[in-house]
Motif scaffolding. Structure first.
Motif, PDB file in Angstrom:
ATOM      1  N   PHE A   1      -9.611   6.112   2.535  1.00 25.03           N
ATOM      2  CA  PHE A   1      -9.550   6.435   1.114  1.00 25.03           C
ATOM      3  C   PHE A   1      -9.240   5.180   0.308  1.00 25.03           C
ATOM      4  N   THR A   2      -9.295   5.303  -1.017  1.00 25.31           N
ATOM      5  CA  THR A   2      -9.039   4.160  -1.888  1.00 25.31           C
ATOM      6  C   THR A   2      -7.599   3.682  -1.726  1.00 25.31           C
ATOM      7  N   LEU A   3      -7.459   2.381  -1.645  1.00 27.67           N
ATOM      8  CA  LEU A   3      -6.155   1.736  -1.560  1.00 27.67           C
ATOM      9  C   LEU A   3      -5.304   2.162  -2.761  1.00 27.67           C
ATOM     10  N   ASP A   4      -4.030   2.375  -2.535  1.00 32.07           N
ATOM     11  CA  ASP A   4      -3.103   2.786  -3.583  1.00 32.07           C
ATOM     12  C   ASP A   4      -1.995   1.737  -3.693  1.00 32.07           C
ATOM     13  N   PRO A   5      -2.304   0.564  -4.280  1.00 34.21           N
ATOM     14  CA  PRO A   5      -1.326  -0.525  -4.286  1.00 34.21           C
ATOM     15  C   PRO A   5      -0.263  -0.359  -5.365  1.00 34.21           C
ATOM     16  N   LYS A   6       0.895  -0.938  -5.075  1.00 31.64           N
ATOM     17  CA  LYS A   6       1.974  -1.007  -6.048  1.00 31.64           C
ATOM     18  C   LYS A   6       2.693  -2.334  -5.862  1.00 31.64           C
ATOM     19  N   VAL A   7       3.322  -2.791  -6.920  1.00 29.64           N
ATOM     20  CA  VAL A   7       4.091  -4.032  -6.895  1.00 29.64           C
ATOM     21  C   VAL A   7       5.537  -3.680  -7.213  1.00 29.64           C
ATOM     22  N   ASN A   8       6.447  -4.131  -6.352  1.00 34.21           N
ATOM     23  CA  ASN A   8       7.877  -3.964  -6.591  1.00 34.21           C
ATOM     24  C   ASN A   8       8.463  -5.303  -7.013  1.00 34.21           C
ATOM     25  N   ILE A   9       9.241  -5.284  -8.071  1.00 35.23           N
ATOM     26  CA  ILE A   9       9.903  -6.483  -8.586  1.00 35.23           C
ATOM     27  C   ILE A   9      11.408  -6.259  -8.460  1.00 35.23           C
ATOM     28  N   TYR A  10      12.089  -7.171  -7.753  1.00 43.14           N
ATOM     29  CA  TYR A  10      13.532  -7.061  -7.501  1.00 43.14           C
ATOM     30  C   TYR A  10      14.236  -8.154  -8.302  1.00 43.14           C
ATOM     31  N   HIS A  11      15.067  -7.763  -9.261  1.00 44.19           N
ATOM     32  CA  HIS A  11      15.649  -8.756 -10.173  1.00 44.19           C
ATOM     33  C   HIS A  11      17.084  -8.407 -10.548  1.00 44.19           C
ATOM     34  N   LYS A  12      17.746  -9.365 -11.206  1.00 50.19           N
ATOM     35  CA  LYS A  12      19.117  -9.175 -11.680  1.00 50.19           C
ATOM     36  C   LYS A  12      19.238  -9.547 -13.152  1.00 50.19           C
TER      37      LYS A  12
ATOM     38  N   GLU B   1       0.887  -1.143   0.000  1.00 48.45           N
ATOM     39  CA  GLU B   1       0.000   0.000   0.000  1.00 48.45           C
ATOM     40  C   GLU B   1       0.930   1.199   0.000  1.00 48.45           C
ATOM     41  N   ASP B   2       0.831   2.039  -1.018  1.00 49.73           N
ATOM     42  CA  ASP B   2       1.732   3.183  -1.173  1.00 49.73           C
ATOM     43  C   ASP B   2       1.290   4.287  -0.230  1.00 49.73           C
ATOM     44  N   GLY B   3       1.953   4.378   0.915  1.00 45.40           N
ATOM     45  CA  GLY B   3       1.593   5.358   1.931  1.00 45.40           C
ATOM     46  C   GLY B   3       2.269   6.695   1.716  1.00 45.40           C
ATOM     47  N   THR B   4       1.729   7.707   2.355  1.00 46.27           N
ATOM     48  CA  THR B   4       2.290   9.053   2.246  1.00 46.27           C
ATOM     49  C   THR B   4       3.658   9.130   2.902  1.00 46.27           C
ATOM     50  N   ILE B   5       3.787   8.547   4.074  1.00 45.42           N
ATOM     51  CA  ILE B   5       5.049   8.607   4.816  1.00 45.42           C
ATOM     52  C   ILE B   5       5.829   7.307   4.673  1.00 45.42           C
ATOM     53  N   TRP B   6       5.168   6.184   4.781  1.00 48.73           N
ATOM     54  CA  TRP B   6       5.820   4.887   4.607  1.00 48.73           C
ATOM     55  C   TRP B   6       4.839   3.940   3.937  1.00 48.73           C
ATOM     56  N   ASP B   7       5.383   2.914   3.313  1.00 47.87           N
ATOM     57  CA  ASP B   7       4.571   1.912   2.628  1.00 47.87           C
ATOM     58  C   ASP B   7       4.289   0.754   3.572  1.00 47.87           C
ATOM     59  N   SER B   8       3.113   0.151   3.423  1.00 48.75           N
ATOM     60  CA  SER B   8       2.739  -1.015   4.220  1.00 48.75           C
ATOM     61  C   SER B   8       2.744  -2.238   3.317  1.00 48.75           C
ATOM     62  N   LYS B   9       3.547  -3.238   3.675  1.00 54.24           N
ATOM     63  CA  LYS B   9       3.625  -4.454   2.858  1.00 54.24           C
ATOM     64  C   LYS B   9       2.346  -5.264   3.005  1.00 54.24           C
TER      65      LYS B   9
END
Length: 143
Positions: free
Chosen positions: A82-93, A52-60
């Protein structure tokens, strides 16, 4: 009041506000699926996290690693006014030999968020070739 005391006070206040809003708001659910490849081959064992893309910090909300065929599914629920603001992070090499991983962030649109904890819509990001150059892609050592 010193600057350190002010910073600590603001952090505590923001944590309290987030806790209160998470109790008062409505539960929202999101599920994201996709397939990751690196130059046409399945990208196995790639770390995928949803926040959840938070204003101060993100919640996994969830995390997983891709399967042998490069597919993944992350899902989660969050209570918010308010409406959830989700994001997906992909960590790769993929095509990268640096010390840290490359980080690709995908913002999930509002329409993919479902109301309630029992129902969930699925947002499919499709197949992504991690060998491509993506706008906003960074490196991340701590994930």
């Amino acid at each position: 009041m010193t600057s350190t005391t002010l910073i600590i006070s603001l952090l505590l206040l923001s944590q309290f506000a987030d806790a209160v809003l998470n109790v008062v708001g409505s539960t929202q659910t999101i599920s994201v699926t996709g397939r990751l490849v690196c130059q046409g081959q399945p990208a196995r064992n790639v770390l995928v996290k949803m926040y959840e893309d938070g204003t101060i910090w993100d919640s996994k909300l969830d995390s997983t690693k891709t399967s042998n065929d490069g597919t993944f599914r992350v899902s989660g629920s969050y209570t918010k006014i308010f409406t959830l603001d989700p994001k997906v992070n992909i960590y790769h090499k993929c095509n990268y030999n640096g010390l840290c991983s490359k980080k690709l962030t995908i913002n999930i649109p509002d329409y993919a968020v479902a109301s309630g904890s029992g129902s969930s819509t699925n947002y499919d990001i499709g197949t992504l070739n991690l060998a491509n150059q993506f706008s906003g892609e960074t490196t991340d050592c701590i994930h």
